[in-house]
Design a protein around this motif. Structure first.
Motif, mmCIF file in Angstrom:
data_model
loop_
_atom_site.group_PDB
_atom_site.id
_atom_site.type_symbol
_atom_site.label_atom_id
_atom_site.label_comp_id
_atom_site.label_asym_id
_atom_site.label_seq_id
_atom_site.Cartn_x
_atom_site.Cartn_y
_atom_site.Cartn_z
ATOM 1 N N ILE A 179 5.345 -1.145 7.424
ATOM 2 C CA ILE A 179 4.536 -1.799 6.395
ATOM 3 C C ILE A 179 5.342 -2.969 5.820
ATOM 4 O O ILE A 179 6.454 -2.793 5.324
ATOM 5 C CB ILE A 179 4.137 -0.814 5.276
ATOM 6 N N SER A 180 4.771 -4.156 5.870
ATOM 7 C CA SER A 180 5.503 -5.368 5.477
ATOM 8 C C SER A 180 5.768 -5.407 3.975
ATOM 9 O O SER A 180 5.090 -4.746 3.185
ATOM 10 C CB SER A 180 4.695 -6.608 5.871
ATOM 11 N N ARG A 181 6.765 -6.208 3.596
ATOM 12 C CA ARG A 181 7.112 -6.362 2.177
ATOM 13 C C ARG A 181 5.949 -6.928 1.379
ATOM 14 O O ARG A 181 5.739 -6.561 0.219
ATOM 15 C CB ARG A 181 8.322 -7.283 2.035
ATOM 16 N N GLU A 182 5.181 -7.829 2.002
ATOM 17 C CA GLU A 182 4.034 -8.435 1.307
ATOM 18 C C GLU A 182 2.995 -7.364 0.946
ATOM 19 O O GLU A 182 2.477 -7.345 -0.179
ATOM 20 C CB GLU A 182 3.381 -9.501 2.192
ATOM 21 N N LYS A 183 2.731 -6.479 1.873
ATOM 22 C CA LYS A 183 1.759 -5.417 1.610
ATOM 23 C C LYS A 183 2.288 -4.435 0.569
ATOM 24 O O LYS A 183 1.543 -3.946 -0.288
ATOM 25 C CB LYS A 183 1.413 -4.684 2.914
ATOM 26 N N ILE A 184 3.580 -4.156 0.637
ATOM 27 C CA ILE A 184 4.186 -3.252 -0.350
ATOM 28 C C ILE A 184 4.048 -3.833 -1.757
ATOM 29 O O ILE A 184 3.694 -3.124 -2.713
ATOM 30 C CB ILE A 184 5.666 -2.991 -0.004
ATOM 31 N N ALA A 185 4.303 -5.123 -1.898
ATOM 32 C CA ALA A 185 4.178 -5.767 -3.209
ATOM 33 C C ALA A 185 2.747 -5.689 -3.721
ATOM 34 O O ALA A 185 2.500 -5.408 -4.910
ATOM 35 C CB ALA A 185 4.635 -7.227 -3.118
ATOM 36 N N VAL A 186 1.792 -5.937 -2.823
ATOM 37 C CA VAL A 186 0.379 -5.869 -3.202
ATOM 38 C C VAL A 186 0.021 -4.461 -3.670
ATOM 39 O O VAL A 186 -0.592 -4.270 -4.732
ATOM 40 C CB VAL A 186 -0.519 -6.278 -2.014
ATOM 41 N N LEU A 187 0.404 -3.474 -2.898
ATOM 42 C CA LEU A 187 0.045 -2.088 -3.221
ATOM 43 C C LEU A 187 0.711 -1.614 -4.513
ATOM 44 O O LEU A 187 0.101 -0.887 -5.304
ATOM 45 C CB LEU A 187 0.412 -1.171 -2.059
ATOM 46 N N ASN A 188 1.945 -2.014 -4.737
ATOM 47 C CA ASN A 188 2.615 -1.636 -5.984
ATOM 48 C C ASN A 188 1.867 -2.178 -7.196
ATOM 49 O O ASN A 188 1.712 -1.496 -8.222
ATOM 50 C CB ASN A 188 4.058 -2.141 -5.994
ATOM 51 N N ASN A 189 1.394 -3.414 -7.098
ATOM 52 C CA ASN A 189 0.620 -4.000 -8.192
ATOM 53 C C ASN A 189 -0.725 -3.289 -8.390
ATOM 54 O O ASN A 189 -1.182 -3.095 -9.518
ATOM 55 C CB ASN A 189 0.377 -5.485 -7.938
ATOM 56 N N ILE A 190 -1.341 -2.897 -7.293
ATOM 57 C CA ILE A 190 -2.628 -2.194 -7.382
ATOM 58 C C ILE A 190 -2.447 -0.809 -7.993
ATOM 59 O O ILE A 190 -3.240 -0.375 -8.838
ATOM 60 C CB ILE A 190 -3.275 -2.096 -5.984
ATOM 61 N N ILE A 191 -1.382 -0.129 -7.588
ATOM 62 C CA ILE A 191 -1.104 1.203 -8.140
ATOM 63 C C ILE A 191 -0.852 1.110 -9.646
ATOM 64 O O ILE A 191 -1.317 1.952 -10.427
ATOM 65 C CB ILE A 191 0.092 1.833 -7.407
ATOM 66 N N THR A 192 -0.151 0.081 -10.062
ATOM 67 C CA THR A 192 0.068 -0.132 -11.500
ATOM 68 C C THR A 192 -1.250 -0.369 -12.222
ATOM 69 O O THR A 192 -1.491 0.154 -13.319
ATOM 70 C CB THR A 192 1.013 -1.334 -11.729
ATOM 71 N N ALA A 193 -2.135 -1.159 -11.597
ATOM 72 C CA ALA A 193 -3.441 -1.450 -12.198
ATOM 73 C C ALA A 193 -4.281 -0.177 -12.355
ATOM 74 O O ALA A 193 -4.965 0.014 -13.366
ATOM 75 C CB ALA A 193 -4.192 -2.469 -11.346
ATOM 76 N N ILE A 194 -4.202 0.707 -11.362
ATOM 77 C CA ILE A 194 -4.941 1.973 -11.457
ATOM 78 C C ILE A 194 -4.372 2.829 -12.580
ATOM 79 O O ILE A 194 -5.109 3.385 -13.401
ATOM 80 C CB ILE A 194 -4.874 2.740 -10.119
ATOM 81 N N SER A 195 -3.055 2.923 -12.637
ATOM 82 C CA SER A 195 -2.402 3.753 -13.658
ATOM 83 C C SER A 195 -2.721 3.261 -15.060
ATOM 84 O O SER A 195 -2.933 4.058 -15.986
ATOM 85 C CB SER A 195 -0.887 3.774 -13.435
ATOM 86 N N LYS A 196 -2.764 1.928 -15.236
ATOM 87 C CA LYS A 196 -3.036 1.357 -16.557
ATOM 88 C C LYS A 196 -4.524 1.159 -16.828
ATOM 89 O O LYS A 196 -4.903 0.703 -17.904
ATOM 90 C CB LYS A 196 -2.317 0.014 -16.686
ATOM 91 N N LYS A 197 -5.351 1.516 -15.809
ATOM 92 C CA LYS A 197 -6.809 1.362 -15.904
ATOM 93 C C LYS A 197 -7.184 -0.080 -16.261
ATOM 94 O O LYS A 197 -8.040 -0.339 -17.113
ATOM 95 C CB LYS A 197 -7.386 2.356 -16.913
ATOM 96 N N ASP A 198 -6.521 -0.990 -15.602
ATOM 97 C CA ASP A 198 -6.770 -2.422 -15.800
ATOM 98 C C ASP A 198 -6.977 -3.064 -14.429
ATOM 99 O O ASP A 198 -6.120 -3.788 -13.916
ATOM 100 C CB ASP A 198 -5.567 -3.050 -16.525
ATOM 101 N N LEU A 199 -8.123 -2.782 -13.834
ATOM 102 C CA LEU A 199 -8.368 -3.184 -12.451
ATOM 103 C C LEU A 199 -8.475 -4.683 -12.283
ATOM 104 O O LEU A 199 -8.165 -5.222 -11.218
ATOM 105 C CB LEU A 199 -9.652 -2.514 -11.936
ATOM 106 N N GLY A 200 -8.907 -5.382 -13.326
ATOM 107 C CA GLY A 200 -9.113 -6.827 -13.223
ATOM 108 C C GLY A 200 -7.859 -7.587 -12.840
ATOM 109 O O GLY A 200 -7.933 -8.619 -12.165
ATOM 110 N N THR A 201 -6.698 -7.074 -13.228
ATOM 111 C CA THR A 201 -5.439 -7.768 -12.924
ATOM 112 C C THR A 201 -5.116 -7.768 -11.432
ATOM 113 O O THR A 201 -4.278 -8.546 -10.976
ATOM 114 C CB THR A 201 -4.270 -7.124 -13.682
ATOM 115 N N SER A 202 -5.784 -6.920 -10.675
ATOM 116 C CA SER A 202 -5.492 -6.823 -9.239
ATOM 117 C C SER A 202 -6.531 -7.554 -8.379
ATOM 118 O O SER A 202 -6.443 -7.515 -7.155
ATOM 119 C CB SER A 202 -5.443 -5.348 -8.815
ATOM 120 N N ARG A 203 -7.483 -8.239 -9.016
ATOM 121 C CA ARG A 203 -8.570 -8.872 -8.260
ATOM 122 C C ARG A 203 -8.055 -9.831 -7.182
ATOM 123 O O ARG A 203 -8.625 -9.923 -6.084
ATOM 124 C CB ARG A 203 -9.494 -9.626 -9.233
#
Length: 603
Positions: free
Chosen positions: A324-348
């Motif tokens: 899994i590339s570093r670019e995808k890891i960075a994307v997924l980490n940001n999405i996981i944070t958005a789910i945890s904080k219930k702020d989905l808009g930041t990951s659009r």
């Protein structure tokens, strides 16, 4: 000439049936020639309902002596037990009962009689015996595939139906090459499977500023995740509701004050599945008969021996496979944070429009939250797509009092944007698909991805996807009777169906979509589980057209059933999969068959 004679005899029979009188019915009942039920009510339909209920009671009266011993074992009086058995009979089972309207009926008092012959009664119990043995066979198949949950479910349902059969003490079945009495063998099989289910605590986390400990658990059977297990636990104050564990993963929360006093976490595994995927006489039976308890359904995990980790906040510990590339890891980490904080808009920005629509719908599916556990994400290559799997989410539907977990996948396109989000199949289902010999590994991966898309669309009530994925001339079979469709493609398919297929109905695509829209509008949630599958390549010319038979457990906020799904689909263009045939049947045919590729012929 013979045809004319037959018609005359048939007409005479009909006329004689119509000419029967109440006195004749009573005489034939007293002589044992007929079993008769009577109903009286203001309307004909209500009177008919009471007549069928009374008929069921009369049937049980005839075999009452067969239930004396089991009533005693269940701590029932014989009449109470027989009353419970009566409730397990549905109108469908009594549908062959002839109907007679008493001429004495008035506008406000309808009098209806329903009657059967003793031979009809024997047929009803013979059909129930067939269903019992069919469930046992399904349980045996699941057990041989190390599918503990499906095995327990089928064995338990067979056991409950057995309790309503007058031959419950004598029906036998071959287990391990030995003929055994079912009433004891089924209990032993369930206890044996339960004894091999292991539940262990994988981590305990003490979250700062929280008054609860978060406890993660894992259930396994024969070294594989016990997928779909229903478990409840005692938090020291009371028992929780049953929750479904996907891939064997469970999550509890216990108050810290109480946790200090507990040596063990007590749990119970549900064997009845009375709220998860059934219909017809099984539903009536589970609702009427006394539930059976099993010693090995109770589990304990030592609490004080486990290390408690102090953490600042509830977070998953996520690692990634090397591919899994570093670019995808960075994307997924940001999405996981958005789910945890219930702020989905930041990951659009990480999604395509379609991908974010799916993501938003899925996370809103049931107040989703990520399970705080160690996760290693893996990647599956499908053509130009990359599917990163699987983040465990817990969904909570408070209105329906339902909790369950699902693993979620993210589908990346060539531009490193997430173009799709899907619910994962269980590890057991994926292993089953990948182990069969019908195609290349890439084709198998395509099928896994497609079935996950299919499952997700129904769970999220995504009518647009469903409408797109079905061919305009798709053959859609539901129910009992098939009728021809006026289009070239499905007309060609219809002509290849065997004579035994006449008992199913066909819907046009538009009719099916309208039916789904109506159903979806009434449901808070839909969840689907798949069990054993068979896959065949339909075309031998290199095209990616496949047929899949698969067991489906469907449950929603207002309806549950189990049955057998057949899909014939074209994956030649993975971005635009097409379903050509879909059939659903609530049970296997009398010969044990399911609609499949063999029922069709192709050029």
């Amino acid at each position: 000439m013979k045809k004319q004679i037959f018609i005359i005899i048939l007409l005479i029979g009909i006329l004689s049936l119509q000419a029967i009188t109440v006195n004749q019915l009573k005489q034939m009942q007293n002589s044992g020639e007929l079993i008769v039920g009577k109903g009286e009510a203001k309307t004909e339909s209500e009177a008919d309902k009471y007549a069928l209920q009374d008929l069921a009671s009369q049937i049980i009266v005839e075999v009452k002596s067969s239930f004396v011993s089991i009533a005693r074992e269940e701590n029932f009086k014989i009449d109470e037990y027989c009353e419970s058995v009566v409730k397990t009979f549905t109108d469908i089972q009594l549908s062959n009962a002839k109907k007679f309207i008493d001429p004495a009926s008035t506008k406000n008092n309808q009098i209806i009689y329903r009657y059967l012959t003793p031979e009809d009664k024997e047929r009803i119990f013979a059909e129930r015996k067939t269903q019992i043995l069919s469930l046992v066979a399904e349980g045996e198949i699941a057990e041989s595939s190390n599918n503990a949950v499906d095995a327990i479910r089928n064995y338990y349902w067979a056991l409950m139906l057995l309790k309503t059969h007058p031959e419950h003490k004598t029906i036998t079945y071959y287990f391990d090459h030995e003929e055994r009495l079912l009433n004891t063998a089924l209990v032993n099989q369930i206890e044996k499977i339960l004894s091999k289910i292991k539940i262990e605590i994988t981590s305990i986390k003490d979250v700062k500023d929280s008054n609860c400990l978060d406890i993660l658990l894992f259930a396994s059977y024969q070294g594989m995740p016990a997928d779909g297990l229903l478990v409840k636990y005692n938090d020291g104050y009371q028992w929780s509701d049953f929750e479904r564990w996907t891939n064997g993963k469970g999550y509890f929360s216990i108050k810290k004050v109480m946790a200090k006093t507990l040596s063990f976490i007590e749990m119970e595994i549900d064997c009845s599945f009375r709220e998860h995927g059934f219909s017809g006489e099984i539903r009536e039976t589970l609702g009427s008969m006394k539930a059976k308890k099993f010693n090995n359904s109770y589990k304990k995990c030592e609490l004080q021996k486990e290390e408690v980790k102090n953490i600042e906040s509830v977070e998953s510990v996520i690692s990634y496979e090397d591919e899994i590339s570093r670019e995808k890891i960075a994307v997924l980490n940001n999405i996981i944070t958005a789910i945890s904080k219930k702020d989905l808009g930041t990951s659009r920005k990480y999604f395509t429009a379609r991908g974010f629509r799916d993501f938003n719908a899925l996370i809103g599916y049931g107040n989703a939250e990520i399970l705080p556990e160690k996760i290693t994400l893996k990647m599956l290559k499908i053509g130009d797509l990359r599917v990163v799997r699987s983040i465990p989410l817990k969904f909570d539907f408070r209105s329906s009092n339902e909790d369950f977990t699902e693993n979620v996948n993210f589908v990346f396109d060539q531009d490193n944007k997430i173009d799709g989000v899907t619910f994962s199949l269980s590890d057991l289902a994926i292993k089953d698909i990948m182990s069969k010999k019908y195609g290349t590994d890439e084709e198998k991966a395509l099928i896994v991805n497609f079935i996950e898309q299919y499952k997700t669309a129904y769970c999220l009530k995504d009518i647009d996807f469903i409408e797109d994925v079905f061919c305009d001339d798709a053959l859609i079979i539901v129910g009992r009777v098939i009728q021809r469709k006026p289009d070239d493609y499905s007309d060609r398919l219809y002509q290849q169906l065997g004579a035994g297929m006449i008992e199913y109905i066909t819907l046009k695509k538009g009719e099916y979509i309208k039916r789904l829209q109506k159903q979806f509008s009434k449901k808070e949630f839909i969840n689907i589980r798949f069990s054993d599958n068979t896959i065949d390549r339909v075309s031998s010319k290199g095209k990616k057209v496949f047929g899949m038979q698969i067991g489906q457990y469907y449950y929603s906020s207002d309806y549950r059933d189990k049955g057998y799904l057949f899909l014939m689909f074209d994956l030649e263009n993975p971005d635009e999969p097409k379903i050509m045939v879909r059939s659903w049947q609530p049970e296997k045919a009398a010969d044990g068959s399911i609609i499949g590729v063999s029922d069709f012929q192709f050029d």
